[in-house]
Design an enzyme around this catalytic site. Structure first.
Site, PDB file in Angstrom:
ATOM      1  N   ARG A  82       9.527  58.599   3.922  1.00  0.00           N
ATOM      2  CA  ARG A  82       8.835  58.267   5.164  1.00  0.00           C
ATOM      3  C   ARG A  82       8.890  56.760   5.354  1.00  0.00           C
ATOM      4  O   ARG A  82       8.457  56.013   4.499  1.00  0.00           O
ATOM      5  CB  ARG A  82       7.382  58.736   5.111  1.00  0.00           C
ATOM      6  CG  ARG A  82       6.721  58.865   6.505  1.00  0.00           C
ATOM      7  CD  ARG A  82       5.228  59.130   6.388  1.00  0.00           C
ATOM      8  NE  ARG A  82       4.584  57.974   5.851  1.00  0.00           N
ATOM      9  CZ  ARG A  82       3.631  57.990   4.900  1.00  0.00           C
ATOM     10  NH1 ARG A  82       3.203  59.126   4.403  1.00  0.00           N
ATOM     11  NH2 ARG A  82       3.114  56.877   4.453  1.00  0.00           N
ATOM     12  N   GLU A  95       7.069  49.527   5.152  1.00  0.00           N
ATOM     13  CA  GLU A  95       7.692  49.897   3.867  1.00  0.00           C
ATOM     14  C   GLU A  95       8.370  51.245   4.049  1.00  0.00           C
ATOM     15  O   GLU A  95       8.182  51.922   5.062  1.00  0.00           O
ATOM     16  CB  GLU A  95       6.635  50.020   2.769  1.00  0.00           C
ATOM     17  CG  GLU A  95       5.602  51.107   3.076  1.00  0.00           C
ATOM     18  CD  GLU A  95       4.971  51.740   1.840  1.00  0.00           C
ATOM     19  OE1 GLU A  95       5.415  51.490   0.712  1.00  0.00           O
ATOM     20  OE2 GLU A  95       4.032  52.536   2.023  1.00  0.00           O
ATOM     21  N   ASN A 117       8.693  54.872   1.876  1.00  0.00           N
ATOM     22  CA  ASN A 117       8.199  55.625   0.717  1.00  0.00           C
ATOM     23  C   ASN A 117       9.244  56.641   0.302  1.00  0.00           C
ATOM     24  O   ASN A 117       9.544  57.561   1.069  1.00  0.00           O
ATOM     25  CB  ASN A 117       6.895  56.335   1.076  1.00  0.00           C
ATOM     26  CG  ASN A 117       5.782  55.339   1.348  1.00  0.00           C
ATOM     27  OD1 ASN A 117       5.317  54.653   0.447  1.00  0.00           O
ATOM     28  ND2 ASN A 117       5.385  55.226   2.610  1.00  0.00           N
ATOM     29  N   SER A 125       3.556  61.491   1.829  1.00  0.00           N
ATOM     30  CA  SER A 125       2.690  62.621   2.169  1.00  0.00           C
ATOM     31  C   SER A 125       2.377  62.719   3.662  1.00  0.00           C
ATOM     32  O   SER A 125       2.847  61.928   4.465  1.00  0.00           O
ATOM     33  CB  SER A 125       1.409  62.561   1.342  1.00  0.00           C
ATOM     34  OG  SER A 125       0.747  61.356   1.578  1.00  0.00           O
ATOM     35  N   LYS A 154       8.996  47.576  -3.236  1.00  0.00           N
ATOM     36  CA  LYS A 154       8.847  46.461  -2.290  1.00  0.00           C
ATOM     37  C   LYS A 154       9.844  45.339  -2.594  1.00  0.00           C
ATOM     38  O   LYS A 154      10.296  44.644  -1.686  1.00  0.00           O
ATOM     39  CB  LYS A 154       7.411  45.939  -2.321  1.00  0.00           C
ATOM     40  CG  LYS A 154       6.492  46.683  -1.359  1.00  0.00           C
ATOM     41  CD  LYS A 154       5.583  47.633  -1.981  1.00  0.00           C
ATOM     42  CE  LYS A 154       4.848  48.475  -0.949  1.00  0.00           C
ATOM     43  NZ  LYS A 154       4.316  49.702  -1.519  1.00  0.00           N
ATOM     44  N   LYS A 173       2.326  41.315  -1.810  1.00  0.00           N
ATOM     45  CA  LYS A 173       2.456  42.709  -2.270  1.00  0.00           C
ATOM     46  C   LYS A 173       2.984  42.834  -3.686  1.00  0.00           C
ATOM     47  O   LYS A 173       4.067  42.353  -3.992  1.00  0.00           O
ATOM     48  CB  LYS A 173       3.424  43.464  -1.342  1.00  0.00           C
ATOM     49  CG  LYS A 173       2.961  43.575   0.084  1.00  0.00           C
ATOM     50  CD  LYS A 173       3.850  44.564   0.832  1.00  0.00           C
ATOM     51  CE  LYS A 173       3.291  44.842   2.202  1.00  0.00           C
ATOM     52  NZ  LYS A 173       4.022  45.921   2.869  1.00  0.00           N
ATOM     53  N   GLU A 215       2.106  51.565  -5.110  1.00  0.00           N
ATOM     54  CA  GLU A 215       2.078  52.515  -4.001  1.00  0.00           C
ATOM     55  C   GLU A 215       0.689  53.128  -3.886  1.00  0.00           C
ATOM     56  O   GLU A 215      -0.091  53.073  -4.824  1.00  0.00           O
ATOM     57  CB  GLU A 215       3.082  53.653  -4.256  1.00  0.00           C
ATOM     58  CG  GLU A 215       4.529  53.231  -4.345  1.00  0.00           C
ATOM     59  CD  GLU A 215       5.063  52.732  -3.022  1.00  0.00           C
ATOM     60  OE1 GLU A 215       4.593  53.183  -1.967  1.00  0.00           O
ATOM     61  OE2 GLU A 215       5.959  51.871  -3.049  1.00  0.00           O
ATOM     62  N   GLY A 216       0.442  53.725  -2.757  1.00  0.00           N
ATOM     63  CA  GLY A 216      -0.783  54.518  -2.614  1.00  0.00           C
ATOM     64  C   GLY A 216      -1.890  53.822  -1.857  1.00  0.00           C
ATOM     65  O   GLY A 216      -2.979  54.371  -1.700  1.00  0.00           O
ATOM     66  N   ARG A 267      -1.027  57.100  11.756  1.00  0.00           N
ATOM     67  CA  ARG A 267      -2.291  56.863  11.049  1.00  0.00           C
ATOM     68  C   ARG A 267      -2.967  55.668  11.691  1.00  0.00           C
ATOM     69  O   ARG A 267      -2.310  54.683  12.031  1.00  0.00           O
ATOM     70  CB  ARG A 267      -2.040  56.566   9.569  1.00  0.00           C
ATOM     71  CG  ARG A 267      -1.564  57.780   8.785  1.00  0.00           C
ATOM     72  CD  ARG A 267      -1.159  57.402   7.376  1.00  0.00           C
ATOM     73  NE  ARG A 267      -0.046  56.459   7.382  1.00  0.00           N
ATOM     74  CZ  ARG A 267       0.375  55.759   6.331  1.00  0.00           C
ATOM     75  NH1 ARG A 267      -0.231  55.892   5.174  1.00  0.00           N
ATOM     76  NH2 ARG A 267       1.386  54.933   6.423  1.00  0.00           N
TER      77      ARG A 267
HETATM   78  P1  ADP Z   1       1.528  51.226  -0.014  1.00  0.00           P
HETATM   79  O1  ADP Z   1       2.801  51.606  -0.689  1.00  0.00           O
HETATM   80  O2  ADP Z   1       0.416  50.998  -0.961  1.00  0.00           O
HETATM   81  O3  ADP Z   1       1.163  52.165   1.102  1.00  0.00           O
HETATM   82  P2  ADP Z   1       2.063  49.324   2.114  1.00  0.00           P
HETATM   83  O4  ADP Z   1       3.118  48.288   2.097  1.00  0.00           O
HETATM   84  O5  ADP Z   1       2.279  50.461   3.026  1.00  0.00           O
HETATM   85  O6  ADP Z   1       1.816  49.795   0.616  1.00  0.00           O
HETATM   86  O7  ADP Z   1       0.694  48.628   2.470  1.00  0.00           O
HETATM   87  C1  ADP Z   1      -0.517  49.347   2.569  1.00  0.00           C
HETATM   88  C2  ADP Z   1      -1.171  49.080   3.894  1.00  0.00           C
HETATM   89  O8  ADP Z   1      -1.373  47.677   4.083  1.00  0.00           O
HETATM   90  C3  ADP Z   1      -0.357  49.520   5.094  1.00  0.00           C
HETATM   91  O9  ADP Z   1      -0.618  50.881   5.395  1.00  0.00           O
HETATM   92  C4  ADP Z   1      -0.853  48.583   6.187  1.00  0.00           C
HETATM   93  O10 ADP Z   1      -2.080  49.038   6.735  1.00  0.00           O
HETATM   94  C5  ADP Z   1      -1.140  47.302   5.415  1.00  0.00           C
HETATM   95  N1  ADP Z   1       0.034  46.403   5.460  1.00  0.00           N
HETATM   96  C6  ADP Z   1       1.056  46.391   4.582  1.00  0.00           C
HETATM   97  N2  ADP Z   1       1.966  45.467   4.924  1.00  0.00           N
HETATM   98  C7  ADP Z   1       1.531  44.885   6.038  1.00  0.00           C
HETATM   99  C8  ADP Z   1       2.020  43.848   6.885  1.00  0.00           C
HETATM  100  N3  ADP Z   1       3.171  43.244   6.609  1.00  0.00           N
HETATM  101  N4  ADP Z   1       1.282  43.501   7.961  1.00  0.00           N
HETATM  102  C9  ADP Z   1       0.105  44.111   8.225  1.00  0.00           C
HETATM  103  N5  ADP Z   1      -0.411  45.088   7.470  1.00  0.00           N
HETATM  104  C10 ADP Z   1       0.279  45.480   6.389  1.00  0.00           C
HETATM  105 MG    MG Z   2       4.095  53.131  -0.135  1.00  0.00          MG
HETATM  106 MG    MG Z   3       2.226  52.445   2.824  1.00  0.00          MG
END
Ligand code: ADP
Ligand code: MG
Ligand code: MG
Length: 443
Positions: free
Chosen positions: A103, A122, A124, A129, A274, A333, A337-338, A419
């Site tokens: 996803r 990102e 996944n 899920s 990442k 970052k 994950e999660g 979401r």
């Molecule tokens: P994970 O693998 O833990 O889901 P993400 O990279 O998706 O990691 O980051 C988790 C959450 O943080 C995202 O769902 C989003 O709400 C927020 N986020 C992540 N990266 C960004 C970004 N570059 N700008 C704004 N919000 C972000």
């Molecule tokens: Mg993720």
């Molecule tokens: Mg995410």
């Protein structure tokens, strides 16, 4: 009869809800959120290319080695995954069927003219899920809008059925494996917080392929009732806590070595880190994966936000200086994950001050913070009072592919997920208790 049924089910709800607090509804927005149609279509059109990209990365050990070298030197979890990957390379892959269910997540960055541009958050590649639950949410909003007398909007809620495509890919991999008695195994955690999401996929498998595909849940051992496993579908194994002991790591290695089709295999798992995302954003890297397709390169790159290395050296030093000068513009970052793992605002300075002169900093990457236009909505969840909130949405697109040796036998975009969270929260994630399920209303 009706009231009896109602009171019986109400009774069970009360028991579960108040006594054990075991089951609750998946949180959702009261109304769908607006998403510009052009941007939505752009995200859908990209998905098969992202599938191809992930698959190509997973087959390029030199790239993975180079991209992850600095990370695995300091990040123990990624290093352990990488060690399994190296061992499989040494021994040779035991299975030429590859199944990818991923996803790709995006947020819409504000443009000065009031429009939005699609930026990837990102991708996944493991345990992506909500393909199950998001197959049900369109009907929820259709109903709510009808009740609210907004019939026209109700009719504009898009159909969505990621479960159908995800299941088709699982079944395809199972079929190619070629053993009628073998099962598809769902690897889940012992306490399943999102059980109905993957149960929905399981039920789709039963419904459409009943005489062939059996689903077996694995908790803590690899013995699936003495049955041969054709496909291992990981809905677990993406965070350090999932590996409770060295035995869990042995189990992962055992699965990777086995002839079962892994979804994902270890190299596809690593392709979703990442750090790999940051390396892909470097000049010339995408071109290497799509040498004869400049339009594809352009299409993918257009969705990259600024991504910056923290490797030791002048470039990484520049990243540190930039982040410390304006922490609110960025997200820091780690390789996790999660949800709930990223670092924002002044905490970026605290963390970077602590690691900026050591190799520890290479466990992280820095990313531009994406700022969508906020919209108002109600977030419905069990534990929060009902109030109107300023909300930000994240659009996910599900991809499914199956490769057999050199042949891509399936490569599809199979649905979407929206979401939405309150803008008070920096981080997101439904499982992390921040975001809720939503539907896009194309505008
Ligand atoms: P994970 O693998 O833990 O889901 P993400 O990279 O998706 O990691 O980051 C988790 C959450 O943080 C995202 O769902 C989003 O709400 C927020 N986020 C992540 N990266 C960004 C970004 N570059 N700008 C704004 N919000 C972000
Ligand atoms: Mg993720
Ligand atoms: Mg995410």
């Amino acid at each position: 009869q009706d009231s009896l049924t109602f009171s019986t089910s109400a009774f069970f709800s009360y028991v579960l809800y108040f006594v054990f607090q075991l089951v609750t509804y998946a949180p959702f927005t009261l109304f769908p959120s607006p998403v510009p149609k052009t941007v939505f279509l752009q995200a859908l059109a990209l998905q098969t290319h992202y599938n191809t990209l992930v698959d190509k990365i997973s087959q390029d050990p030199d790239f993975l080695q180079e991209a992850l070298a600095s990370t695995i030197a300091v990040d123990d979890f990624t290093a352990k995954l990488f060690r399994i990957h190296k061992q499989i390379l040494k021994e040779g892959r035991s299975q030429s069927i590859v199944l990818g269910l991923n996803r790709s997540d995006y947020m819409l960055d504000q443009r000065e003219d009031g429009s939005s541009s699609l930026k990837q958050i990102e991708i996944n590649t493991i345990a992506a899920s909500f393909g199950g639950l998001s197959s049900r949410t369109p009907d929820v909003h259709r109903h709510v809008l009808k009740v609210a007398g907004r019939l026209e909007e109700s009719q504009r809620i898009l159909d969505n059925n990621p479960a159908f495509g995800l299941t088709a890919a699982l079944a395809k991999a199972w079929e190619l494996y070629g053993s009628e008695r073998a099962v598809v195994m769902f690897l889940v955690e012992e306490t399943q917080r999102n059980i109905f999401d993957h149960r929905y996929i399981e039920h789709e498998l039963w419904k459409r392929y009943d005489q062939f595909v059996l689903t077996v849940y694995l908790y803590d051992s690899l013995f699936s009732d003495g049955r041969e496993v054709a496909v291992v579908y990981f809905r677990n194994g993406y965070m350090p806590q999932n590996y409770v002991s060295e035995q869990s790591w042995d189990a992962r290695l055992l699965m990777e070595r086995s002839r079962a089709v892994k979804c994902p295999d270890i190299s596809t798992h690593l392709a979703g880190t990442k750090k790999v995302q940051q390396v892909l954003a470097r000049p010339g890297v995408l071109e290497k994966f799509f040498p004869d397709q400049p339009q594809v390169v352009e299409q993918i790159r257009a969705t990259f936000a600024g991504l910056y290395t923290l490797d030791l050296g002048a470039e990484g030093d520049k990243t540190v200086t930039m982040a410390l000068a304006a922490p609110d513009r960025f997200v820091l970052k780690p390789q996790r994950e999660g949800g709930g793992n990223n670092i924002y605002g002044s905490e970026i300075c605290q963390v970077l001050e602590g690691v900026k002169d050591s190799t520890e900093r290479t466990a992280y990457i820095l990313m531009d913070k994406i700022c969508p236009w906020p919209v108002q909505n109600y977030l419905l969840r069990r534990d929060a009072p009902l109030k109107i909130s300023n909300c930000l949405s994240e659009l996910g697109i599900f991809g499914a592919y199956v490769r057999h040796g050199k042949d891509m036998v399936m490569n599809e975009c199979v649905g979407h997920l929206l979401r939405t969270k309150s803008s008070e929260h920096s981080d997101g994630g439904v499982a992390a208790g921040v975001a809720v399920l939503d539907n896009p209303l194309l505008v």
